[in-house]
Write an enzyme that holds these catalytic residues in place. Structure first.
Site, short mmCIF file in Angstrom:
data_model
loop_
_atom_site.label_atom_id
_atom_site.label_comp_id
_atom_site.label_asym_id
_atom_site.label_seq_id
_atom_site.Cartn_x
_atom_site.Cartn_y
_atom_site.Cartn_z
N THR A 1 31.96 36.11 45.39
CA THR A 1 30.62 36.30 45.94
C THR A 1 30.53 35.58 47.27
O THR A 1 30.96 34.43 47.39
CB THR A 1 29.54 35.78 44.97
OG1 THR A 1 29.50 36.60 43.81
CG2 THR A 1 28.16 35.79 45.62
N THR A 2 29.96 36.22 48.27
CA THR A 2 29.94 35.66 49.61
C THR A 2 28.95 34.52 49.77
O THR A 2 29.29 33.48 50.34
CB THR A 2 29.58 36.75 50.63
OG1 THR A 2 30.46 37.86 50.46
CG2 THR A 2 29.70 36.24 52.04
N GLY B 1 26.62 48.82 40.83
CA GLY B 1 25.38 49.20 41.48
C GLY B 1 25.61 50.30 42.50
O GLY B 1 24.72 51.06 42.83
N SER B 2 26.85 50.39 43.03
CA SER B 2 27.15 51.34 44.10
C SER B 2 27.98 52.52 43.63
O SER B 2 28.30 53.41 44.42
CB SER B 2 27.93 50.61 45.20
OG SER B 2 29.12 50.07 44.67
N TYR C 1 32.32 32.66 32.40
CA TYR C 1 32.28 32.32 33.81
C TYR C 1 32.71 30.86 33.94
O TYR C 1 32.65 30.08 32.99
CB TYR C 1 30.87 32.49 34.37
CG TYR C 1 30.30 33.86 34.23
CD1 TYR C 1 30.74 34.90 35.06
CD2 TYR C 1 29.32 34.15 33.28
CE1 TYR C 1 30.22 36.18 34.93
CE2 TYR C 1 28.79 35.43 33.15
CZ TYR C 1 29.25 36.43 33.97
OH TYR C 1 28.73 37.69 33.84
N GLY D 1 34.66 35.41 39.21
CA GLY D 1 33.48 35.90 38.51
C GLY D 1 33.72 37.10 37.64
O GLY D 1 32.78 37.70 37.13
N ASP E 1 31.88 31.19 41.94
CA ASP E 1 32.42 32.55 42.06
C ASP E 1 33.05 32.80 43.43
O ASP E 1 32.34 32.98 44.42
CB ASP E 1 31.28 33.54 41.80
CG ASP E 1 31.73 34.98 41.74
OD1 ASP E 1 32.92 35.25 41.98
OD2 ASP E 1 30.89 35.85 41.47
N ASP F 1 38.94 37.00 42.16
CA ASP F 1 37.54 36.88 41.79
C ASP F 1 37.38 36.04 40.53
O ASP F 1 37.70 36.50 39.43
CB ASP F 1 36.97 38.29 41.56
CG ASP F 1 35.51 38.29 41.16
OD1 ASP F 1 34.83 37.27 41.36
OD2 ASP F 1 35.05 39.33 40.64
#
Length: 472
Positions: A294-295, A141-142, A264, A100, A291, A98
């Site tokens: 990120t998809t 967030g999850s 970043y 990011g 990033d 990652d």
């Protein structure tokens, strides 16, 4: 955060050179992808992405060579993972690579809440493991990840860093980690580190262990596969050099924007072209993070609205799908993006994530690969307004260079990332798999009817946002 090849479910064991010292030449590490899980809700996923980029309430608290590594494509291009080892003797794990984020963390045998089937790290079996008295919590967030700040020997692609600091995770909430993955290796710069330490790659760079101060990615496409591919070869990650067999022509390097501090991997979006219409992006709204974790492509509200206004019949979804756009599935979306140099094409396969339902007129509608990240993103110092993920990166060979700090892109070699043999375009897939909970049905306010099948790409997108986001 998903494109890959036809009907093959490959169990790929990434190749890692095991010589005591890396060779002077780059070692190429293959990447891997994996099957998708259930999705909960899109608002939570978008909130998690904003948390990763410091938009929101997520926070943390503190108690002369090269190598190429194979990648694994996770969940039809939702994310890409590679192999690392920890400990003495080494224990092997698949971790998301990652750019990011900047920390390394893995689940451990002490984690009783870990629902992932990824391999856990067993500290008791490592003679070089050193635990500190500090605890670190990362809020997503999850959910959250909590563990002990520790040190151990870490290896990747034949490179070894003794006493690398990482998070030995002991508590991981549901929905945070994808199946088969044990953690994340951050490839951003040290200022992003929640651990406040140099990332693995940067330690190699500052220690003069890399032939060149850079690393390169080729991300293979599988989102055009006619079925959800559980796990497959996903490309290559080259540490300390580039893989010249994967691109043609020169690498176009563009330095990070003037005045920016490496955190970043930043670029400045100058134009975005869709259906032949070129949109000029102002400098105040164009700062972008490149990033690999990120998809899709996230952009400010005003830019996304203008982008999709160029596609006849496109509409913004509301309610639970707020921030996502859909367009008639019979439309082929052509797009390209520029960072001040070449105008790089984006495959229509990557702009079309699959059918989500029908509109009030009964027209099948497909999800678009550019989503609305909100109008507030980019207002903070160094916070990007755009998140440029794998929707774009699958179309180029990407190089991240530390000195001078820059990002480079090159044209993929002939035959790479073409539509997989035997595929039949973007495949809808049952909404099972990204985070252990069902994806919400569209509300009537969205204008789309309920649909029980969603593209594997969209499912993986939400997985990535919810599950693979490290707040700095």
């Amino acid at each position: 955060m998903i494109p890959l090849v036809a009907l093959l479910v490959l169990s790929v064991v990434p190749f890692v050179l095991s010589a005591p010292q890396p060779t002077p030449d780059p070692i190429h590490m293959p990447l891997l992808r994996r099957d998708s899980r259930s999705v909960e809700d899109l608002p939570k996923a978008l909130a998690a992405l904003k948390a990763k980029y410091r938009i929101g309430s997520s926070k943390t608290k503190r108690a002369g060579n090269s190598a190429s590594i194979p990648l694994i494509d996770e969940q039809n291009d939702s994310s890409y993972s590679g192999q690392v080892t920890l400990g003495t003797p080494p224990q092997t794990f698949q971790v998301i690579l990652d750019t990011g984020s900047s920390d390394l963390w893995v689940i451990t045998t002490s984690c009783t809440t870990c629902s992932s089937d990824g391999t856990p790290f067993d500290p008791s079996k490592s003679s070089s493991y050193k635990a500190s008295n500090s605890q670190l919590t990362i809020n997503y967030g999850s959910g959250s990840v909590e563990g002990t700040v520790a040190e151990d020997t870490v290896s990747c692609g034949g490179f070894t860093v003794p006493n690398q600091e990482f998070l030995a995770a002991t508590t991981v909430d549901d929905n945070v980690l994808a199946p088969g993955v044990s953690g994340i290796m951050g490839l951003g710069f040290q200022p992003l580190s929640s651990l406040q330490v140099s990332p693995f790659w940067q330690t190699l760079y500052t220690g003069n262990m890399l032939s060149e101060p850079l690393f390169g990615f080729y991300l293979e496409r599988w989102d055009t596969s006619s079925t959800v591919v559980a796990e497959a070869a996903g490309g290559s990650f080259t540490l300390g050099g580039t893989n010249t067999s994967l691109y043609t022509g020169d690498i176009e390097y563009i330095d990070m924007p003037s005045g920016s501090t490496p955190s970043y991997w930043l670029q400045q979006v100058s134009t975005f072209t869709i259906q032949g219409r070129t949109l000029q992006i102002s400098s105040s709204q164009g700062l972008a993070a490149i990033d690999t974790g990120t998809t899709l492509i996230g952009a400010p509200t005003s830019a996304v609205s203008e982008i999709w206004s160029a596609v006849p019949g496109a509409e913004a979804l509301t309610g639970q799908y707020a921030g996502i756009y859909a367009f008639p599935c019979t439309t082929t979306v052509t797009a390209s993006i520029s960072f001040g140099g070449t105008n790089w094409p984006i495959s229509s396969d990557d702009m079309d994530l699959g059918e989500v339902g029908t509109n009030s007129a009964g027209t099948p509608m497909c999800i678009g690969g550019v989503f609305d990240i909100g109008s507030t993103v980019g207002t903070g110092s160094g916070v990007p307004a755009w998140i440029v993920g794998d929707t774009f990166l699958k179309n180029v060979y990407t190089v991240f260079r530390a000195n001078p700090a820059s990002v480079g892109f090159a044209t993929l070699a002939s035959g790479l990332n073409t539509t997989p043999s035997g595929s039949s375009g973007t495949s809808p897939a049952s909404i099972t798999g990204t985070n252990g909970v069902p994806f919400p049905s569209p509300t009537t306010s969205s204008g789309l009817s309920s649909h029980q099948r969603l593209s594997a790409f969209l499912a993986a997108f939400v997985t990535l946002l919810v599950g693979y986001i490290l707040a700095p």
